[in-house]
Design a protein around this motif. Structure first.
Motif, PDB file in Angstrom:
ATOM      1  N   SER A  69      -3.129  -0.610   9.253  1.00 18.39           N
ATOM      2  CA  SER A  69      -3.900   0.638   9.161  1.00 18.39           C
ATOM      3  C   SER A  69      -3.671   1.531  10.379  1.00 18.39           C
ATOM      4  O   SER A  69      -3.699   2.760  10.266  1.00 18.39           O
ATOM      5  CB  SER A  69      -5.386   0.319   9.012  1.00 18.39           C
ATOM      6  OG  SER A  69      -5.895  -0.300  10.197  1.00 18.39           O
ATOM      7  N   LYS A 112       3.278   6.065   4.928  1.00 18.82           N
ATOM      8  CA  LYS A 112       4.485   5.574   4.276  1.00 18.82           C
ATOM      9  C   LYS A 112       4.140   4.390   3.366  1.00 18.82           C
ATOM     10  O   LYS A 112       3.191   3.652   3.638  1.00 18.82           O
ATOM     11  CB  LYS A 112       5.516   5.122   5.314  1.00 18.82           C
ATOM     12  CG  LYS A 112       5.918   6.194   6.315  1.00 18.82           C
ATOM     13  CD  LYS A 112       6.800   5.609   7.398  1.00 18.82           C
ATOM     14  CE  LYS A 112       7.107   6.636   8.475  1.00 18.82           C
ATOM     15  NZ  LYS A 112       7.903   6.050   9.572  1.00 18.82           N
ATOM     16  N   PRO A 113       4.930   4.153   2.299  1.00 18.47           N
ATOM     17  CA  PRO A 113       4.763   2.949   1.484  1.00 18.47           C
ATOM     18  C   PRO A 113       5.154   1.707   2.288  1.00 18.47           C
ATOM     19  O   PRO A 113       6.066   1.755   3.127  1.00 18.47           O
ATOM     20  CB  PRO A 113       5.736   3.182   0.314  1.00 18.47           C
ATOM     21  CG  PRO A 113       5.980   4.658   0.295  1.00 18.47           C
ATOM     22  CD  PRO A 113       5.894   5.099   1.705  1.00 18.47           C
ATOM     23  N   ALA A 158      -1.744   5.890   6.095  1.00 17.40           N
ATOM     24  CA  ALA A 158      -1.422   6.423   4.764  1.00 17.40           C
ATOM     25  C   ALA A 158      -0.137   7.225   4.780  1.00 17.40           C
ATOM     26  O   ALA A 158       0.101   8.050   3.898  1.00 17.40           O
ATOM     27  CB  ALA A 158      -2.581   7.292   4.259  1.00 17.40           C
ATOM     28  N   VAL A 202       4.713   9.866   2.559  1.00 20.42           N
ATOM     29  CA  VAL A 202       3.823  10.124   1.426  1.00 20.42           C
ATOM     30  C   VAL A 202       3.314  11.564   1.523  1.00 20.42           C
ATOM     31  O   VAL A 202       2.789  11.973   2.568  1.00 20.42           O
ATOM     32  CB  VAL A 202       2.637   9.142   1.416  1.00 20.42           C
ATOM     33  CG1 VAL A 202       1.652   9.498   0.311  1.00 20.42           C
ATOM     34  CG2 VAL A 202       3.147   7.719   1.256  1.00 20.42           C
ATOM     35  N   GLY A 222       0.821  -1.209   0.000  1.00 21.15           N
ATOM     36  CA  GLY A 222       0.000   0.000   0.000  1.00 21.15           C
ATOM     37  C   GLY A 222       0.852   1.254   0.000  1.00 21.15           C
ATOM     38  O   GLY A 222       2.052   1.237   0.282  1.00 21.15           O
ATOM     39  N   ASN A 223       0.215   2.378  -0.374  1.00 22.68           N
ATOM     40  CA  ASN A 223       0.845   3.701  -0.398  1.00 22.68           C
ATOM     41  C   ASN A 223       2.023   3.783  -1.349  1.00 22.68           C
ATOM     42  O   ASN A 223       2.897   4.645  -1.196  1.00 22.68           O
ATOM     43  CB  ASN A 223       1.313   4.120   1.006  1.00 22.68           C
ATOM     44  CG  ASN A 223       0.176   4.167   2.006  1.00 22.68           C
ATOM     45  OD1 ASN A 223      -0.966   4.387   1.632  1.00 22.68           O
ATOM     46  ND2 ASN A 223       0.497   3.958   3.273  1.00 22.68           N
TER      47      ASN A 223
END
Length: 663
Positions: free
Chosen positions: A153, A160-161, A158, A190, A100-101
């Protein structure tokens, strides 16, 4: 004693029940656990509200480590079982993956993100942080995936990758499933700005983020990193317990150490797959048995906790009456103590306010006295200054003239007559002329004699001797040709011999001219010529200075200014400056022998021509300001400027434009 007897009996019953089917080693371990646990409970003065709700603790593992540059891509392939980590039996344990991200160029292939970080991250920089988490066996694979997603989560969100993978492999000791998760978290933040792989890992630009790389969450103090690690472990325990409770499991995990949990046993060391494979069958059996004993001991502690909680609850109702009476007495004593402390505090506060008021009054008196002293000192200084000014006004002009003369510029002395005594200027002129005439200039060097000395040098003598030799040979050839008869001249080609002799003479003449040129250009001759030029220029300068100084004397005799200033020149000649500076010194010494009326006239003129430095000027304006105009000239200039302004105003009203003089 009653409480101790009841607890002892209950603990014996539980102990006999739990240890009925175990060997002597297990009995020893269980008795040790039971004794220490009861001892800790008896030390408590209040009943535990959670004793009856104690849960069985499962194993807990959560660690974090940092990956350096060059290891990100390889580790992402390891947890994702890709590349060199695919196609082998030992790596056939991948249950689920996710990410994610990620930036747009790595959404479909997270490994590209870690490959770019290995390539473009700074040297010796960190690339990722990995969380290694043990998953509960009680949950299914689908439930564990949901558990991982919930933790990610909350821990990463949201910001960092990241990339994660879940592995489910057989445990090396008991052969059961051992699910665990690997979570790789980038340290780049991010921020919503699109960057290519190279720019993404550049240094962050705080002023212009779009031109630099993504911000990096690094460089923290070790104490802060420890706090974050403890917070991560607690979060993992809380999330894991919430999911276990949601799916109806009584087992729980605790992120704290055994000592913090109150469990009195040595922690089991994590072996890992390599060490576990090297264990002998006997060591494996002993380890499994020890784990079972520890688990049974924990169950005993749970039941003991529940039993002791029931006993304490029964005794509490019997002790409430006595404790209530004691509490009333304690409360009364406590309130009396609080009241006495409040009264003492109020008394100290009143005393402090009184001290502050006394200090304030003292400081006010001191300030008033200081202000009065300053006022008296200022008044005394003012009176003294007025007395000095009055004395200066009443002083003789001879005393005030040097002060007024010091405030007149040399440029004004040169262009305005009547400030210096004429006799002072004449004396300064005479002294300056004597100084100039006393200057001795070096006599000119004889170039001819010096040339004769230079030509005597061996290098020139050898060349001249060569020229003389060529002349001698040419003359001998000509003499031989002249003594030949007609037939001999024809046989010996007399014309060619004569031509050769003439050429030798020309070569000899050329050699002598070259020697003359070399002598003229020699260092000795150049230095002599330069010295002669300097001497001549110095003589001309002295002559010019004497002429300028004599011109000052003549102009002073006619009552004119010492120097006539051209309209475009704002710098005094050096000769004029030296004469006037000396005349200023002579005037200060001379006024003592002058008539008072003459000194007063000089004083009045000096006061009129006082120079005042302009506020905002450049170099040119500063030079112009030192030529102070006389009051008469200043008045004429003001009248001229007013007339020009009036003419320009009239012209602007009639539409004819300004007059030429005003442009």
């Amino acid at each position: 004693m009653l409480l101790y007897g009841i607890v002892k009996e209950r603990s014996k019953c539980v102990q006999n029940y739990r240890l009925s089917d175990v060997n002597h080693h297990r009995s020893t371990v269980m008795r040790t656990y039971t004794f220490h646990f009861v001892k800790r409970v008896l030390k408590s003065t209040t009943p535990s509200k959670t004793a009856s709700k104690a849960k069985i603790m499962a194993s807990f593992h959560a660690s974090a480590k940092i990956g350096k540059k060059g290891k990100g891509f390889k580790h992402s392939q390891y947890i994702g079982r890709e590349g060199q980590y695919s196609g082998y039996d030992r790596y056939e344990d991948l249950a689920a993956v996710g990410s994610g991200n990620m930036p747009a160029w790595a959404v479909d292939n997270p490994s590209e993100f870690w490959k770019a970080s290995d390539s473009f991250e700074r040297k010796n920089g960190s690339v990722y942080k990995e969380y290694e988490l043990a998953l509960p066996r009680e949950l299914t694979d689908t439930q564990n995936v949901a558990l991982i997603a919930d933790f990610v989560s909350r821990q990463i969100g949201a910001l960092k990758p990241y990339q994660w993978a879940m592995h489910v492999k057989a445990a090396s000791i008991d052969g059961g499933e051992q699910p665990h998760a690997h979570i790789m978290e980038s340290q780049r933040m991010v921020d919503g700005i699109e960057r290519d792989p190279e720019q993404y890992f550049k240094r962050y630009d705080q002023k212009m983020p779009g031109r630099g790389g993504a911000r990096k969450d690094s460089g923290k103090h070790p104490a802060q990193l420890k706090v974050e690690l403890l917070a991560m472990r607690k979060l993992w325990a809380d999330v894991q317990n919430a999911h276990l409770e949601r799916h109806g499991h009584a087992v729980r995990v605790d992120h704290r150490s055994l000592k913090e949990q109150g469990i009195d046993r040595i922690p089991e060391r994590h072996l890992g797959p390599d060490r576990a494979e090297r264990l002998t069958p006997g060591e494996v059996e002993h380890l499994v048995e020890t784990r079972q004993v520890n688990a049974e001991a924990q169950l005993v502690q749970v039941e003991l906790s529940a039993a002791i909680g029931d006993v304490i609850v029964d005794l509490t109702s019997a002790q409430n009456t006595v404790m209530a009476e004691e509490m009333v007495e304690l409360e009364a004593h406590y309130q009396a103590t609080i009241k006495a402390n409040a009264e003492r505090k109020a008394q100290r506060h009143q005393a402090m306010l009184a001290d502050q008021e006394r200090v304030a009054r003292f400081e006010a008196r001191e300030r008033a006295a200081a202000a009065q002293r300053d006022a008296l000192a200022a008044q005394a200084e003012s009176d003294k200054r007025k007395e000095m000014e009055a004395a200066a006004v009443a002083a003789a002009p001879a005393t005030r003239y040097p002060q007024a003369l010091a405030e007149v510029t040399t440029e004004t002395l040169a262009t305005v007559p009547g400030i210096l005594p004429a006799a002072a200027i004449q004396q300064a002129v005479a002294e300056r002329i004597a100084e100039l005439q006393a200057i001795r200039v070096a006599p000119p060097v004889s170039i001819a004699l010096l040339g004769m000395e230079v030509v005597e040098q061996p290098v020139y003598q050898r060349r001249l001797a060569n020229a003389d030799d060529m002349d001698a040979r040419a003359q001998k050839t000509l003499d031989d040709v002249a003594s030949m008869g007609k037939l001999k001249r024809m046989l010996n080609n007399a014309d060619a011999l004569e031509a050769s002799a003439q050429q030798l003479r020309k070569d000899a003449q050329l050699e002598r001219r070259q020697v003359d040129n070399a002598v003229a250009l020699s260092p000795e001759m150049r230095e002599a010529n330069s010295a002669n030029d300097r001497s001549e220029n110095r003589r001309l300068q002295i002559k010019q200075d004497i002429k300028e100084v004599e011109e000052i004397a003549l102009r002073t005799q006619r009552g004119e200014s010492a120097w006539r200033q051209p309209s475009h020149v704002y710098r005094l000649p050096e000769a004029v400056t030296k004469v006037l500076d000396r005349a200023r010194e002579i005037a200060v010494q001379m006024i003592a022998k002058m008539q008072a009326i003459d000194v007063e006239a000089l004083l009045k003129r000096a006061i009129e021509m006082k120079w005042t430095k302009p506020e905002r000027v450049n170099d040119m304006t500063m030079m112009q300001s030192k030529f102070v105009a006389t009051p008469e000239n200043a008045k004429l200039k003001r009248e001229y400027d007013q007339a020009q302004a009036l003419a320009n105003e009239r012209a602007s009203k009639t539409g004819r434009g300004p007059s030429p003089g005003g442009r």
